[in-house]
Design a protein around this motif. Structure first.
Motif, PDB file in Angstrom:
ATOM      1  N   ARG A 106      30.300  54.562  91.167  1.00  0.00           N
ATOM      2  CA  ARG A 106      30.467  53.502  90.193  1.00  0.00           C
ATOM      3  C   ARG A 106      29.922  52.170  90.695  1.00  0.00           C
ATOM      4  NH1 ARG A 106      36.631  54.412  87.828  1.00  0.00           N
ATOM      5  NH2 ARG A 106      36.270  56.479  86.908  1.00  0.00           N
ATOM      6  N   LEU A 107      29.948  51.980  92.012  1.00  0.00           N
ATOM      7  CA  LEU A 107      29.520  50.698  92.562  1.00  0.00           C
ATOM      8  C   LEU A 107      28.038  50.450  92.328  1.00  0.00           C
ATOM      9  CD1 LEU A 107      30.276  48.185  94.164  1.00  0.00           C
ATOM     10  CD2 LEU A 107      29.773  49.456  96.269  1.00  0.00           C
ATOM     11  N   GLN A 108      27.206  51.479  92.442  1.00  0.00           N
ATOM     12  CA  GLN A 108      25.761  51.289  92.291  1.00  0.00           C
ATOM     13  C   GLN A 108      25.392  50.765  90.903  1.00  0.00           C
ATOM     14  OE1 GLN A 108      23.427  54.700  93.332  1.00  0.00           O
ATOM     15  NE2 GLN A 108      21.478  53.777  92.748  1.00  0.00           N
ATOM     16  N   PRO A 109      25.859  51.373  89.800  1.00  0.00           N
ATOM     17  CA  PRO A 109      25.501  50.802  88.495  1.00  0.00           C
ATOM     18  C   PRO A 109      26.133  49.446  88.235  1.00  0.00           C
ATOM     19  CG  PRO A 109      27.032  52.619  88.225  1.00  0.00           C
ATOM     20  CD  PRO A 109      26.597  52.634  89.652  1.00  0.00           C
ATOM     21  N   VAL A 110      27.308  49.185  88.806  1.00  0.00           N
ATOM     22  CA  VAL A 110      27.929  47.866  88.637  1.00  0.00           C
ATOM     23  C   VAL A 110      27.064  46.796  89.299  1.00  0.00           C
ATOM     24  CG1 VAL A 110      29.890  46.431  89.326  1.00  0.00           C
ATOM     25  CG2 VAL A 110      30.276  48.689  88.336  1.00  0.00           C
ATOM     26  N   LEU A 111      26.609  47.081  90.527  1.00  0.00           N
ATOM     27  CA  LEU A 111      25.740  46.121  91.211  1.00  0.00           C
ATOM     28  C   LEU A 111      24.422  45.948  90.459  1.00  0.00           C
ATOM     29  CD1 LEU A 111      26.273  47.088  94.969  1.00  0.00           C
ATOM     30  CD2 LEU A 111      27.183  45.113  93.739  1.00  0.00           C
ATOM     31  N   ALA A 112      23.883  47.038  89.930  1.00  0.00           N
ATOM     32  CA  ALA A 112      22.645  46.936  89.142  1.00  0.00           C
ATOM     33  C   ALA A 112      22.871  46.075  87.905  1.00  0.00           C
ATOM     34  CB  ALA A 112      22.165  48.323  88.742  1.00  0.00           C
ATOM     35  N   GLY A 113      24.038  46.195  87.293  1.00  0.00           N
ATOM     36  CA  GLY A 113      24.346  45.371  86.137  1.00  0.00           C
ATOM     37  C   GLY A 113      24.475  43.904  86.482  1.00  0.00           C
ATOM     38  N   VAL A 114      25.082  43.616  87.637  1.00  0.00           N
ATOM     39  CA  VAL A 114      25.206  42.220  88.078  1.00  0.00           C
ATOM     40  C   VAL A 114      23.825  41.616  88.309  1.00  0.00           C
ATOM     41  CG1 VAL A 114      26.013  40.737  89.952  1.00  0.00           C
ATOM     42  CG2 VAL A 114      27.506  42.532  89.059  1.00  0.00           C
ATOM     43  N   VAL A 115      22.942  42.378  88.957  1.00  0.00           N
ATOM     44  CA  VAL A 115      21.580  41.895  89.193  1.00  0.00           C
ATOM     45  C   VAL A 115      20.858  41.672  87.866  1.00  0.00           C
ATOM     46  CG1 VAL A 115      19.333  42.518  90.139  1.00  0.00           C
ATOM     47  CG2 VAL A 115      21.394  42.939  91.474  1.00  0.00           C
ATOM     48  N   THR A 116      21.026  42.596  86.921  1.00  0.00           N
ATOM     49  CA  THR A 116      20.377  42.460  85.617  1.00  0.00           C
ATOM     50  C   THR A 116      20.824  41.185  84.916  1.00  0.00           C
ATOM     51  OG1 THR A 116      20.251  44.866  85.388  1.00  0.00           O
ATOM     52  CG2 THR A 116      20.020  43.568  83.379  1.00  0.00           C
ATOM     53  N   ALA A 117      22.130  40.899  84.956  1.00  0.00           N
ATOM     54  CA  ALA A 117      22.653  39.695  84.303  1.00  0.00           C
ATOM     55  C   ALA A 117      22.128  38.438  84.974  1.00  0.00           C
ATOM     56  CB  ALA A 117      24.176  39.714  84.320  1.00  0.00           C
ATOM     57  N   LEU A 118      22.156  38.403  86.302  1.00  0.00           N
ATOM     58  CA  LEU A 118      21.711  37.214  87.027  1.00  0.00           C
ATOM     59  C   LEU A 118      20.228  36.951  86.801  1.00  0.00           C
ATOM     60  CD1 LEU A 118      23.612  37.636  90.427  1.00  0.00           C
ATOM     61  CD2 LEU A 118      24.028  35.902  88.663  1.00  0.00           C
ATOM     62  N   VAL A 119      19.420  38.000  86.918  1.00  0.00           N
ATOM     63  CA  VAL A 119      17.981  37.833  86.739  1.00  0.00           C
ATOM     64  C   VAL A 119      17.663  37.446  85.294  1.00  0.00           C
ATOM     65  CG1 VAL A 119      15.765  39.035  86.762  1.00  0.00           C
ATOM     66  CG2 VAL A 119      17.384  39.370  88.636  1.00  0.00           C
ATOM     67  N   GLY A 120      18.308  38.117  84.346  1.00  0.00           N
ATOM     68  CA  GLY A 120      18.039  37.818  82.950  1.00  0.00           C
ATOM     69  C   GLY A 120      18.412  36.396  82.569  1.00  0.00           C
ATOM     70  N   PHE A 121      19.553  35.909  83.055  1.00  0.00           N
ATOM     71  CA  PHE A 121      19.994  34.559  82.712  1.00  0.00           C
ATOM     72  C   PHE A 121      19.161  33.507  83.431  1.00  0.00           C
ATOM     73  CE2 PHE A 121      22.556  30.744  83.032  1.00  0.00           C
ATOM     74  CZ  PHE A 121      23.121  30.636  81.774  1.00  0.00           C
ATOM     75  N   ALA A 122      19.050  33.650  84.751  1.00  0.00           N
ATOM     76  CA  ALA A 122      18.395  32.605  85.540  1.00  0.00           C
ATOM     77  C   ALA A 122      16.903  32.510  85.265  1.00  0.00           C
ATOM     78  CB  ALA A 122      18.627  32.852  87.032  1.00  0.00           C
ATOM     79  N   SER A 123      16.290  33.614  84.862  1.00  0.00           N
ATOM     80  CA  SER A 123      14.842  33.595  84.718  1.00  0.00           C
ATOM     81  C   SER A 123      14.373  32.940  83.430  1.00  0.00           C
ATOM     82  CB  SER A 123      14.284  35.027  84.786  1.00  0.00           C
ATOM     83  OG  SER A 123      14.788  35.800  83.721  1.00  0.00           O
ATOM     84  N   SER A 124      15.258  32.783  82.441  1.00  0.00           N
ATOM     85  CA  SER A 124      14.746  32.280  81.162  1.00  0.00           C
ATOM     86  C   SER A 124      15.710  31.384  80.394  1.00  0.00           C
ATOM     87  CB  SER A 124      14.341  33.461  80.263  1.00  0.00           C
ATOM     88  OG  SER A 124      15.429  34.321  80.018  1.00  0.00           O
ATOM     89  N   PHE A 125      16.853  30.989  80.969  1.00  0.00           N
ATOM     90  CA  PHE A 125      17.730  30.106  80.199  1.00  0.00           C
ATOM     91  C   PHE A 125      17.063  28.750  79.965  1.00  0.00           C
ATOM     92  CE2 PHE A 125      18.994  28.339  84.304  1.00  0.00           C
ATOM     93  CZ  PHE A 125      19.241  27.003  84.005  1.00  0.00           C
ATOM     94  N   THR A 126      16.178  28.358  80.869  1.00  0.00           N
ATOM     95  CA  THR A 126      15.471  27.091  80.664  1.00  0.00           C
ATOM     96  C   THR A 126      14.573  27.148  79.433  1.00  0.00           C
ATOM     97  OG1 THR A 126      13.765  27.854  82.206  1.00  0.00           O
ATOM     98  CG2 THR A 126      15.514  26.467  83.104  1.00  0.00           C
ATOM     99  N   VAL A 127      14.016  28.340  79.134  1.00  0.00           N
ATOM    100  CA  VAL A 127      13.188  28.490  77.938  1.00  0.00           C
ATOM    101  C   VAL A 127      14.044  28.291  76.688  1.00  0.00           C
ATOM    102  CG1 VAL A 127      11.517  29.965  76.758  1.00  0.00           C
ATOM    103  CG2 VAL A 127      11.816  30.164  79.234  1.00  0.00           C
ATOM    104  N   VAL A 128      15.254  28.847  76.705  1.00  0.00           N
ATOM    105  CA  VAL A 128      16.150  28.714  75.561  1.00  0.00           C
ATOM    106  C   VAL A 128      16.506  27.249  75.325  1.00  0.00           C
ATOM    107  CG1 VAL A 128      18.420  29.319  74.643  1.00  0.00           C
ATOM    108  CG2 VAL A 128      17.078  31.026  75.868  1.00  0.00           C
TER     109      VAL A 128
END
Length: 436
Positions: free
Chosen positions: A4-26
């Motif tokens: 369970r830890l592996q997909p949870v960590l992958a989800g955390v990375v997905t959220a961080l990368v998705g938010f930090a990479s483009s919130f400035t565009v929004v």
């Protein structure tokens, strides 16, 4: 526990990368169409929480890694469009109509097929024209604020070489540090979550020049390739259900300032790929975790907005431009890939990138219209050859090997990509069973 830890960590990375990479565009897009500081922060919160809740519902309901994100190309479209007649309330009305159109595409599949039928090069050229102004911001920042821009761009280059997915977040961290070191103390405030309701207004220029292009960009540049990525990993995503859910979330988030949410295209592979979990049946945990993380990050929209306000606008636009360079490269390559439609694509790109506004309608709509008319003109000319005897031509019969290979070509239906063809699906894993 380890499973369970592996997909949870992958989800955390997905959220961080998705938010930090483009919130400035929004934030840049919302401010461009008339939002003030509080309204922009509310809009960022709305699309973050809406994306998170959609990912949570779809992941738990269908047990698939259906990652949801805000429409980054749509936010870039807002930057290119600028103020609309009727101001911020008219922009909110356009956001609401865009959500309704997405719901309609989920209820009536023929509408989604009509969007997918837009000529791929023309759609890609419109997207490239929308992205171009933001992607030139790093160059302008180097000239206008070199002391702040050089560390940001250098950090992006280094991480882009060795750890690409962290390049934009690293550039954002460097930008935040430089802003903190150069801004006066005590200049930051309003870190609490901000909710600002705006009554939508409806004007014809905003509906035609903003709502319709926003819907087309969101469908062609996000929902269609997002579906292709999931199919490439062996899933059969419930596209119609996803459109209904994300369209409803977009419509409900519009009065809060949210522009649009949709299937994730770029970050989808982080949750759907083998790095999320070796077992494809467990990867939905990653998308659900990413949804929860994105919703929590959205609660800090006030902090993100305050950070943006402390910096020179061109610096934040530069970070946004760095985040979109890959998307611009893909769009340009898809736009000019087919020689017979290359001129129509260039016309679309030029008109869209010009930023002109006619009759109150922004350039993205006129670019799409000009490209379509150009394509129609050339197709008619090709269908009507000049009269008179044609010169004899030498016809070479294809070899048997060439005849066999001719049925498989890039951009065919077998490639798994619909519409623009600029987002090829990731290869499916060997032995993976397709799920419904």
């Amino acid at each position: 526990m380890a499973g369970r830890l592996q997909p949870v960590l992958a989800g955390v990375v997905t959220a961080l990368v998705g938010f930090a990479s483009s919130f400035t565009v929004v934030l840049a897009g919302l401010r461009a169409v008339g939002a003030d500081e509080a309204q922009a922060a509310s809009g960022l919160l709305a699309v973050s929480v809406a994306s998170g809740l959609c990912a949570l519902w779809l992941g738990l309901r269908h047990r698939m890694p259906i990652a949801i994100a805000w429409s980054t190309p749509g936010a870039a479209l807002l930057v290119a469009t600028g103020p609309v007649p009727g101001g911020w309330p008219a922009a909110v009305g356009a956001f609401l109509l865009c959500g309704v159109l997405i719901v309609a595409a989920g209820l009536f599949p023929v509408l989604g097929r009509a969007v997918a039928a837009i000529p791929g090069p023309v759609a890609a050229a419109m997207l490239a024209g929308v992205l171009l102004p933001l992607c030139t911001a790093p160059v302008r920042a180097l000239v206008e604020v070199p002391r702040l821009a050089v560390p940001v761009i250098v950090s992006w280059l280094v991480l882009h070489r060795f750890a690409r997915r962290w390049a934009v977040p690293a550039a954002l961290v460097v930008a935040a540090v430089t802003i903190a070191l150069t801004s006066p103390a005590g200049g930051v405030g309003g870190f609490r979550p901000v909710i600002e309701l705006t009554a939508p207004a409806f004007t014809v220029p905003a509906l035609v020049g903003l709502a319709l292009p926003l819907f087309l960009v969101t469908m062609a540049a996000q929902n269609v390739p997002g579906t292709a990525v999931l199919r490439g990993y062996g899933y059969q995503p419930p596209l119609n259900a996803a459109l209904r859910v994300t369209g409803l979330a977009s419509a409900l988030g519009a009065p809060l300032g949210g522009h649009a949410v949709n299937l994730a295209a770029i970050s989808a592979a982080l949750a759907a790929g083998p790095d999320a979990h070796p077992d494809p049946e467990r990867r939905w945990i990653a998308s659900v975790t990413a949804g929860l993380g994105l919703a929590l990050l959205g609660l800090g929209a006030g902090v993100a907005t305050a950070l943006v306000l402390l910096s020179p606008p061109v610096l934040i636009e530069a970070v946004a431009g760095l985040a979109l360079l890959g998307a611009l490269a893909t769009a340009v390559a898809a736009a000019v890939a087919e020689p017979e439609s290359r001129e129509a694509a260039v016309v679309t790109f030029v008109v869209t990138a010009s930023g002109v506004s006619l009759l109150g309608v922004a350039g993205a709509f006129w670019g799409l219209l000009a490209g379509w008319l150009m394509l129609l003109l050339f197709r008619r000319r090709a269908a009507s050859p000049p009269a008179g005897p044609a010169a004899p031509a030498t016809v070479l019969a294809p070899s048997p090997r060439a005849a066999e290979n001719g049925s498989s070509r890039p951009g065919s239906a077998e490639s798994g990509s619909v519409g623009s063809g600029s987002h090829p699906a990731a290869p499916a894993e060997a032995g993976e069973v397709t799920r419904r």
